[in-house]
Design a protein around this motif. Structure first.
Motif, PDB file in Angstrom:
ATOM      1  N   MET A   1       0.852  -1.192   0.000  1.00  0.00           N
ATOM      2  CA  MET A   1       0.000   0.000   0.000  1.00  0.00           C
ATOM      3  C   MET A   1       0.887   1.241   0.000  1.00  0.00           C
ATOM      4  SD  MET A   1      -3.103   0.962   2.625  1.00  0.00           S
ATOM      5  CE  MET A   1      -2.050   1.246   4.040  1.00  0.00           C
ATOM      6  N   PRO A   2       0.711   2.173  -0.959  1.00  0.00           N
ATOM      7  CA  PRO A   2       1.600   3.332  -1.048  1.00  0.00           C
ATOM      8  C   PRO A   2       1.449   4.267   0.145  1.00  0.00           C
ATOM      9  CG  PRO A   2      -0.243   3.538  -2.583  1.00  0.00           C
ATOM     10  CD  PRO A   2      -0.288   2.152  -2.035  1.00  0.00           C
ATOM     11  N   ASP A   3       2.592   4.760   0.644  1.00  0.00           N
ATOM     12  CA  ASP A   3       2.581   5.705   1.751  1.00  0.00           C
ATOM     13  C   ASP A   3       2.616   7.150   1.270  1.00  0.00           C
ATOM     14  OD1 ASP A   3       2.607   3.661   3.692  1.00  0.00           O
ATOM     15  OD2 ASP A   3       4.789   3.477   3.527  1.00  0.00           O
ATOM     16  N   THR A   4       3.081   7.384   0.048  1.00  0.00           N
ATOM     17  CA  THR A   4       3.235   8.745  -0.469  1.00  0.00           C
ATOM     18  C   THR A   4       1.889   9.293  -0.946  1.00  0.00           C
ATOM     19  OG1 THR A   4       5.511   8.277  -1.162  1.00  0.00           O
ATOM     20  CG2 THR A   4       4.412  10.187  -2.161  1.00  0.00           C
ATOM     21  N   ILE A   5       1.535  10.476  -0.480  1.00  0.00           N
ATOM     22  CA  ILE A   5       0.327  11.165  -0.940  1.00  0.00           C
ATOM     23  C   ILE A   5       0.749  12.345  -1.803  1.00  0.00           C
ATOM     24  CG2 ILE A   5      -1.708  12.489  -0.259  1.00  0.00           C
ATOM     25  CD1 ILE A   5      -1.828  10.901   2.304  1.00  0.00           C
ATOM     26  N   VAL A   6       0.176  12.424  -2.997  1.00  0.00           N
ATOM     27  CA  VAL A   6       0.432  13.534  -3.911  1.00  0.00           C
ATOM     28  C   VAL A   6      -0.880  14.266  -4.172  1.00  0.00           C
ATOM     29  CG1 VAL A   6       1.217  14.219  -6.203  1.00  0.00           C
ATOM     30  CG2 VAL A   6       2.353  12.328  -5.001  1.00  0.00           C
ATOM     31  N   ALA A   7      -0.910  15.553  -3.903  1.00  0.00           N
ATOM     32  CA  ALA A   7      -2.089  16.365  -4.199  1.00  0.00           C
ATOM     33  C   ALA A   7      -1.982  16.913  -5.614  1.00  0.00           C
ATOM     34  CB  ALA A   7      -2.212  17.512  -3.206  1.00  0.00           C
ATOM     35  N   VAL A   8      -3.059  16.764  -6.375  1.00  0.00           N
ATOM     36  CA  VAL A   8      -3.154  17.341  -7.714  1.00  0.00           C
ATOM     37  C   VAL A   8      -4.263  18.379  -7.690  1.00  0.00           C
ATOM     38  CG1 VAL A   8      -3.680  16.925 -10.133  1.00  0.00           C
ATOM     39  CG2 VAL A   8      -2.316  15.265  -8.861  1.00  0.00           C
ATOM     40  N   VAL A   9      -3.899  19.632  -7.860  1.00  0.00           N
ATOM     41  CA  VAL A   9      -4.848  20.744  -7.828  1.00  0.00           C
ATOM     42  C   VAL A   9      -5.185  21.128  -9.261  1.00  0.00           C
ATOM     43  CG1 VAL A   9      -5.238  23.119  -7.085  1.00  0.00           C
ATOM     44  CG2 VAL A   9      -3.909  21.548  -5.633  1.00  0.00           C
ATOM     45  N   LEU A  10      -6.476  21.091  -9.603  1.00  0.00           N
ATOM     46  CA  LEU A  10      -6.917  21.403 -10.955  1.00  0.00           C
ATOM     47  C   LEU A  10      -7.149  22.900 -11.091  1.00  0.00           C
ATOM     48  CD1 LEU A  10      -9.454  18.486 -11.467  1.00  0.00           C
ATOM     49  CD2 LEU A  10      -7.098  18.626 -12.261  1.00  0.00           C
ATOM     50  N   ALA A  11      -6.409  23.541 -11.989  1.00  0.00           N
ATOM     51  CA  ALA A  11      -6.490  24.996 -12.123  1.00  0.00           C
ATOM     52  C   ALA A  11      -6.493  25.428 -13.583  1.00  0.00           C
ATOM     53  CB  ALA A  11      -5.318  25.658 -11.392  1.00  0.00           C
ATOM     54  N   GLY A  12      -7.217  24.683 -14.414  1.00  0.00           N
ATOM     55  CA  GLY A  12      -7.243  25.017 -15.834  1.00  0.00           C
ATOM     56  C   GLY A  12      -8.541  25.629 -16.304  1.00  0.00           C
ATOM     57  N   GLY A  13      -9.528  25.749 -15.409  1.00  0.00           N
ATOM     58  CA  GLY A  13     -10.833  26.280 -15.800  1.00  0.00           C
ATOM     59  C   GLY A  13     -10.884  27.792 -15.743  1.00  0.00           C
ATOM     60  N   THR A  14     -12.092  28.324 -15.954  1.00  0.00           N
ATOM     61  CA  THR A  14     -12.256  29.772 -16.017  1.00  0.00           C
ATOM     62  C   THR A  14     -13.204  30.301 -14.954  1.00  0.00           C
ATOM     63  OG1 THR A  14     -11.844  29.736 -18.394  1.00  0.00           O
ATOM     64  CG2 THR A  14     -12.879  31.710 -17.507  1.00  0.00           C
ATOM     65  N   GLY A  15     -14.258  29.554 -14.625  1.00  0.00           N
ATOM     66  CA  GLY A  15     -15.240  30.070 -13.684  1.00  0.00           C
ATOM     67  C   GLY A  15     -16.150  31.102 -14.318  1.00  0.00           C
ATOM     68  N   THR A  16     -16.766  30.728 -15.433  1.00  0.00           N
ATOM     69  CA  THR A  16     -17.501  31.694 -16.236  1.00  0.00           C
ATOM     70  C   THR A  16     -18.687  32.321 -15.509  1.00  0.00           C
ATOM     71  OG1 THR A  16     -18.792  29.870 -17.191  1.00  0.00           O
ATOM     72  CG2 THR A  16     -16.851  30.594 -18.399  1.00  0.00           C
ATOM     73  N   ARG A  17     -19.276  31.615 -14.552  1.00  0.00           N
ATOM     74  CA  ARG A  17     -20.462  32.166 -13.884  1.00  0.00           C
ATOM     75  C   ARG A  17     -20.125  33.280 -12.903  1.00  0.00           C
ATOM     76  NH1 ARG A  17     -22.749  26.914 -11.391  1.00  0.00           N
ATOM     77  NH2 ARG A  17     -20.539  26.396 -11.524  1.00  0.00           N
ATOM     78  N   LEU A  18     -18.824  33.522 -12.687  1.00  0.00           N
ATOM     79  CA  LEU A  18     -18.415  34.657 -11.867  1.00  0.00           C
ATOM     80  C   LEU A  18     -17.895  35.806 -12.733  1.00  0.00           C
ATOM     81  CD1 LEU A  18     -16.822  32.881  -8.803  1.00  0.00           C
ATOM     82  CD2 LEU A  18     -18.892  34.265  -8.834  1.00  0.00           C
ATOM     83  N   TYR A  19     -18.311  35.838 -13.995  1.00  0.00           N
ATOM     84  CA  TYR A  19     -18.082  37.003 -14.840  1.00  0.00           C
ATOM     85  C   TYR A  19     -18.822  38.193 -14.223  1.00  0.00           C
ATOM     86  CZ  TYR A  19     -18.726  40.175 -18.785  1.00  0.00           C
ATOM     87  OH  TYR A  19     -18.754  41.291 -19.574  1.00  0.00           O
ATOM     88  N   THR A 102      -0.535   7.654  -3.786  1.00  0.00           N
ATOM     89  CA  THR A 102      -1.973   7.881  -3.823  1.00  0.00           C
ATOM     90  C   THR A 102      -2.210   9.341  -4.141  1.00  0.00           C
ATOM     91  OG1 THR A 102      -2.327   6.185  -2.128  1.00  0.00           O
ATOM     92  CG2 THR A 102      -4.140   7.706  -2.550  1.00  0.00           C
ATOM     93  N   LEU A 103      -3.106   9.601  -5.088  1.00  0.00           N
ATOM     94  CA  LEU A 103      -3.429  10.968  -5.478  1.00  0.00           C
ATOM     95  C   LEU A 103      -4.654  11.462  -4.731  1.00  0.00           C
ATOM     96  CD1 LEU A 103      -3.133  10.669  -9.379  1.00  0.00           C
ATOM     97  CD2 LEU A 103      -1.336  11.254  -7.734  1.00  0.00           C
ATOM     98  N   VAL A 104      -4.601  12.705  -4.297  1.00  0.00           N
ATOM     99  CA  VAL A 104      -5.816  13.406  -3.880  1.00  0.00           C
ATOM    100  C   VAL A 104      -6.003  14.549  -4.867  1.00  0.00           C
ATOM    101  CG1 VAL A 104      -5.759  12.757  -1.457  1.00  0.00           C
ATOM    102  CG2 VAL A 104      -4.525  14.782  -2.177  1.00  0.00           C
ATOM    103  N   CYS A 105      -7.168  14.595  -5.498  1.00  0.00           N
ATOM    104  CA  CYS A 105      -7.424  15.518  -6.606  1.00  0.00           C
ATOM    105  C   CYS A 105      -8.392  16.588  -6.137  1.00  0.00           C
ATOM    106  CB  CYS A 105      -7.983  14.756  -7.799  1.00  0.00           C
ATOM    107  SG  CYS A 105      -6.932  13.366  -8.298  1.00  0.00           S
ATOM    108  N   LEU A 106      -7.986  17.850  -6.262  1.00  0.00           N
ATOM    109  CA  LEU A 106      -8.708  18.951  -5.635  1.00  0.00           C
ATOM    110  C   LEU A 106      -8.990  20.069  -6.625  1.00  0.00           C
ATOM    111  CD1 LEU A 106      -6.335  19.273  -2.541  1.00  0.00           C
ATOM    112  CD2 LEU A 106      -8.415  17.873  -2.691  1.00  0.00           C
ATOM    113  N   PRO A 107     -10.221  20.576  -6.700  1.00  0.00           N
ATOM    114  CA  PRO A 107     -10.474  21.800  -7.448  1.00  0.00           C
ATOM    115  C   PRO A 107      -9.760  22.973  -6.788  1.00  0.00           C
ATOM    116  CG  PRO A 107     -12.522  20.619  -6.987  1.00  0.00           C
ATOM    117  CD  PRO A 107     -11.456  19.996  -6.137  1.00  0.00           C
ATOM    118  N   SER A 108      -9.398  23.957  -7.585  1.00  0.00           N
ATOM    119  CA  SER A 108      -8.609  25.081  -7.066  1.00  0.00           C
ATOM    120  C   SER A 108      -9.454  26.261  -6.635  1.00  0.00           C
ATOM    121  CB  SER A 108      -7.633  25.556  -8.146  1.00  0.00           C
ATOM    122  OG  SER A 108      -8.351  25.993  -9.296  1.00  0.00           O
ATOM    123  N   ASP A 109     -10.783  26.163  -6.746  1.00  0.00           N
ATOM    124  CA  ASP A 109     -11.602  27.370  -6.619  1.00  0.00           C
ATOM    125  C   ASP A 109     -12.780  27.190  -5.669  1.00  0.00           C
ATOM    126  OD1 ASP A 109     -12.950  25.572  -8.197  1.00  0.00           O
ATOM    127  OD2 ASP A 109     -13.092  26.860  -9.958  1.00  0.00           O
TER     128      ASP A 109
END
Length: 337
Positions: A1-19, A102-109
């Motif tokens: 079982m992997p002991d290393t945790i890697v966070a992946v933060v997704l930051a490629g979107g725009t957030g159009t509804r906050l125009y 193990t990856l933890v995948c997180l939205p940036s916003d």
């Protein structure tokens, strides 16, 4: 079982509804909504429990990411095609660079308050021990039709003592009646936060519409892989189809800050229910949201959003805040967004 945790933060979107605060060259993850740091900087700081932190973004935003998250590694995907291709690409690249983890995948916003690290570390432990795709579920506080819902099965516990629930169903954006029923029957909101090993996720992605991308990544051709798939969210591409998903309940307060009406849920209002972000003045107004990077005054109005940034101003009834998408669609068609 992997002991290393890697966070992946997704930051490629725009957030159009906050125009108009969010624009094509200034996505919402680089903005601050009542805090001292940008949403991206807050997210990367929140992910500090991980052994390593990556931020995944599109090439034209890479320099801004480095400014807001100087201590994170930056991955750039060939092109933005929603979260399905993005997370497949991230899983493959991180596996190449880090190895067993193990990856933890997180939205940036998103807006988060409370015991975030403990929940995500628990989710990572469940993912590593059960070899499943783990989603973090948030207990609904209202019948929200803009979120996906997850029906949990019977509670289980890992050998390490972490509680989780096998996922029975995912349901995307129900109508009001269904949202009320789901809340009453113990469903959770799908908050878009996940944990899995790269091997587990790529195995499930290879059995989905993302298969051509997974094959191309294995062949060292990410650009060809992105060309071969359509934009699709990870929820539709993988999570709704897999029979190997689990849910870990969140132990923190959460809001996705998806539209202007969310501002009143995370900031305090005045005695008349008006929430002001920036330099704003309300006179004989009730239950308004006023947001500006200059100055904005509203007089004699109720239940509206007034957002003014740079040379752009938006006025919309709060109950129709999601319709900002329609404005953005017209602006994008004319290359004005």
């Amino acid at each position: 079982m992997p002991d290393t945790i890697v966070a992946v933060v997704l930051a490629g979107g725009t957030g159009t509804r906050l125009y108009p605060a969010s624009r094509s060259d200034r996505p919402k993850q680089f903005l601050s909504f009542g805090g001292d740091q940008s949403l991206l900087a807050e997210t990367v700081e929140r992910a500090g429990f991980a052994d390593e932190v990556y931020v995944l973004t599109r090439p034209d935003l890479a320099d801004q990411v480095r400014e807001h998250a100087p201590n994170a590694a930056v991955l750039t995907e060939p092109e933005p095609k929603d979260t399905g291709p993005a997370l497949a690409y991230a899983a493959h690249r991180v596996r190449e660079q880090v190895g067993d983890c193990t990856l933890v995948c997180l939205p940036s916003d998103h807006h988060v308050e409370g015991d975030f690290a403990n929940t995500l570390e628990g989710a990572a432990s469940v993912a590593a021990e059960t070899d499943s795709l783990v989603t973090v579920g948030v207990e609904p506080t209202r019948p929200e039709t803009g979120y996906g819902y997850i029906k949990p099965g019977e509670e289980a516990t890992t050998d390490a003592g972490h509680a989780y629930y096998p996922v029975e169903t995912f349901t995307e954006k129900p109508d009001q009646g269904a949202a009320m029923r789901y809340r009453h029957h113990g469903y959770y909101w799908n908050a878009g936060m996940f944990a899995w090993t790269p091997d587990a996720f790529l195995r499930e992605a290879a059995d989905s519409d993302l298969a051509p991308l997974v094959d191309a990544l294995d062949d060292g051709d990410p650009e060809g892989g992105f060309d071969a798939v359509d934009p699709v969210s990870v929820d539709y591409a993988v999570m709704e189809a897999t029979e190997n998903a689990a849910l870990v309940p969140a132990t923190f307060e959460w809001d996705d800050l998806g539209a202007w009406d969310a501002i009143e849920r995370v900031l305090d209002g005045d005695e008349d229910g008006n929430v002001v972000l920036g330099d704003g003045l309300t006179v004989d107004a009730e239950n308004t949201v006023v947001a500006t990077d200059g100055h904005a005054s509203v007089v004699g109005v109720d239940d509206v959003v007034v957002a003014s940034y740079g040379d752009r101003t938006l006025v919309v009834p709060k109950r129709q805040a999601q319709r900002v998408r329609e404005v953005v669609a017209e602006l994008e068609a004319d290359d004005l967004f």
